[in-house]
Design an enzyme around this catalytic site. Structure first.
Site, mmCIF file in Angstrom:
data_model
loop_
_atom_site.group_PDB
_atom_site.id
_atom_site.type_symbol
_atom_site.label_atom_id
_atom_site.label_comp_id
_atom_site.label_asym_id
_atom_site.label_seq_id
_atom_site.Cartn_x
_atom_site.Cartn_y
_atom_site.Cartn_z
ATOM 1 N N ARG A 42 0.614 -1.309 -0.060
ATOM 2 C CA ARG A 42 -0.241 0.144 -0.444
ATOM 3 C C ARG A 42 0.770 1.387 -0.240
ATOM 4 N NH1 ARG A 42 -5.643 -1.510 3.250
ATOM 5 N NH2 ARG A 42 -6.239 -3.365 2.475
ATOM 6 N N ASP A 151 -14.008 10.773 11.004
ATOM 7 C CA ASP A 151 -13.247 9.539 10.672
ATOM 8 C C ASP A 151 -11.387 10.507 10.366
ATOM 9 O OD1 ASP A 151 -13.225 6.971 9.898
ATOM 10 O OD2 ASP A 151 -11.375 7.811 8.457
HETATM 11 C C1 LIG Z 1 -14.383 -0.406 9.486
HETATM 12 S S1 LIG Z 1 -14.415 1.346 9.014
HETATM 13 C C2 LIG Z 1 -15.666 1.403 10.463
HETATM 14 C C3 LIG Z 1 -17.082 2.151 9.839
HETATM 15 C C4 LIG Z 1 -18.170 1.822 10.869
HETATM 16 N N1 LIG Z 1 -17.853 2.414 12.257
HETATM 17 C C5 LIG Z 1 -18.937 0.650 10.367
HETATM 18 O O1 LIG Z 1 -18.417 0.018 11.663
HETATM 19 O O2 LIG Z 1 -19.647 0.193 9.805
HETATM 20 C C6 LIG Z 1 -13.111 1.992 10.177
HETATM 21 C C7 LIG Z 1 -13.069 3.385 9.913
HETATM 22 O O3 LIG Z 1 -12.001 4.268 11.124
HETATM 23 C C8 LIG Z 1 -11.398 5.042 11.057
HETATM 24 N N2 LIG Z 1 -10.605 5.106 12.468
HETATM 25 C C9 LIG Z 1 -9.027 3.781 11.781
HETATM 26 N N3 LIG Z 1 -8.461 4.796 12.765
HETATM 27 C C10 LIG Z 1 -8.627 5.987 13.389
HETATM 28 C C11 LIG Z 1 -8.559 7.192 14.695
HETATM 29 N N4 LIG Z 1 -7.162 7.159 14.696
HETATM 30 N N5 LIG Z 1 -9.498 7.865 14.343
HETATM 31 C C12 LIG Z 1 -10.374 8.028 13.894
HETATM 32 N N6 LIG Z 1 -10.578 7.423 12.686
HETATM 33 C C13 LIG Z 1 -10.343 5.907 12.088
HETATM 34 C C14 LIG Z 1 -10.900 4.402 8.807
HETATM 35 O O4 LIG Z 1 -10.515 5.312 8.560
HETATM 36 C C15 LIG Z 1 -12.766 3.715 9.509
HETATM 37 O O5 LIG Z 1 -12.740 4.681 8.216
#
Ligand SMILES: C[S@@+](CC[C@H](N)C(=O)[O-])C[C@H]1O[C@@H](n2cnc3c(N)ncnc32)[C@H](O)[C@@H]1O
Length: 297
Positions: A42, A151
């Site tokens: 990536r 996010d």
């Molecule tokens: C798998 S998605 C989950 C989306 C939603 N909550 C759901 O369950 O369908 C995880 C999200 O967490 C965000 N994320 C990861 N680390 C983060 C951080 N330190 N602060 C804010 N967002 C974060 C990622 O960018 C991603 O969009």
């Protein structure tokens, strides 16, 4: 040192450790050793973009260059998992709309205010699902309802603000919900104005405690399928922040595979009819987090 094979730059074990630790420190996401290939694949395009010969140079770039903050954002964009869809984990959303919302309606009746935070909201399907459920409940007419989606990825937030989705976002959405709360658009379906008006989006790193204090007091936090990518220390930091942001008796809803077991006993586990959820105790101090980071075994 990296080994250059044709145009493929290989990441050494040491380079992986350096980059992984930096990313973990920045946003909490932890990559185990078996995910080296993924980080390598990536991040490889970033080397080409900046004309860097190997991952040691990239690590230096991330640490010391003028553009290091921008580059860290770009790296994190490439490394996060953004999978989501409307009405994910439906049984939990039933507990939310049939059990939690009526309770909050009674509790907040005098101030007529409801505040919900979707932490790690990805492209917005989660906070819009919450908005639709709040509207469908019919309990909050004339209330000040605020749903905040955050996010770390600007890319998914741009999609969220657009509010337009293709069919894969609707794998678990009833036809009548689609008819009522969405309208056709070029991409597929757009969230209705009424639901969109309840939701605001913001760029926020869950490890940035200083900026998160601006979120204010909330009644419910959804943080589903986010902490699974964090290690224990980072999870504890975020859970402490959530504890401070939640009002007494406020709810924390995690993804179905996530639990606080072995992490902290500061939240209570509540057996609702449709799901098990976590809650900040009614008698909990506003800044009364008792678990020390490093305590949990
Ligand atoms: C798998 S998605 C989950 C989306 C939603 N909550 C759901 O369950 O369908 C995880 C999200 O967490 C965000 N994320 C990861 N680390 C983060 C951080 N330190 N602060 C804010 N967002 C974060 C990622 O960018 C991603 O969009």
């Amino acid at each position: 040192m990296s080994i250059v094979l044709g145009c493929d730059v290989k990441m050494s074990a040491e380079e992986f450790r350096l980059l992984r630790d930096m990313i973990h420190e920045h946003c909490g996401i932890r990559f185990d050793d078996d995910l080296k290939y993924l980080v390598e694949r990536r991040l490889a395009p970033r080397l080409a973009l900046h004309d860097l010969g190997d991952f040691t140079a990239y690590h230096r770039f991330l640490r010391f260059s003028h553009d290091r903050e921008k580059e860290m954002e770009a790296a994190v964009e490439l490394l996060t998992t953004n999978e989501t869809y409307f009405f994910r984990e439906n049984y939990q959303l039933r507990a939310f709309s049939e059990e939690i919302l009526p309770e909050l309606h009674d509790r907040n009746r005098s101030g007529k205010r409801l505040r919900i935070w979707s932490a790690g909201c990805s492209s917005g399907e989660e906070p819009y699902s919450i908005a639709i459920l709040v509207l469908e409940s019919g309990l909050f007419h004339g209330w000040n309802v605020e749903i905040f989606g955050n996010d770390i990825s600007q890319k998914v937030l741009a999609l969220a603000r657009g509010g337009e989705y293709a069919s894969r976002s609707f794998r678990q959405t009833d036809e009548d919900v689609i008819r009522k709360w969405f309208e056709p658009c070029e991409k597929g379906l757009r969230v209705s104005e009424k639901a969109r008006k309840l939701v605001t989006f913001g760029h926020l790193n869950l490890l940035d405690e200083r900026r998160i204090s601006l979120v204010g007091r909330v009644d419910v936090i959804f943080c589903r399928n986010v902490l699974i990518y964090f290690d224990k220390q980072a999870k504890l930091r975020v859970l402490r922040t959530f504890y401070d942001r939640l009002g007494r008796g406020g709810y924390l809803l995690l993804g179905h595979s996530e639990s606080l077991m072995g992490l902290t006993a500061d939240y209570e586990l509540v057996h609702l009819e449709h799901d098990l959820v976590y809650r900040k105790p009614e008698g909990g101090q506003q800044h009364g987090w008792s678990t020390k980071i490093g305590d949990a075994s």
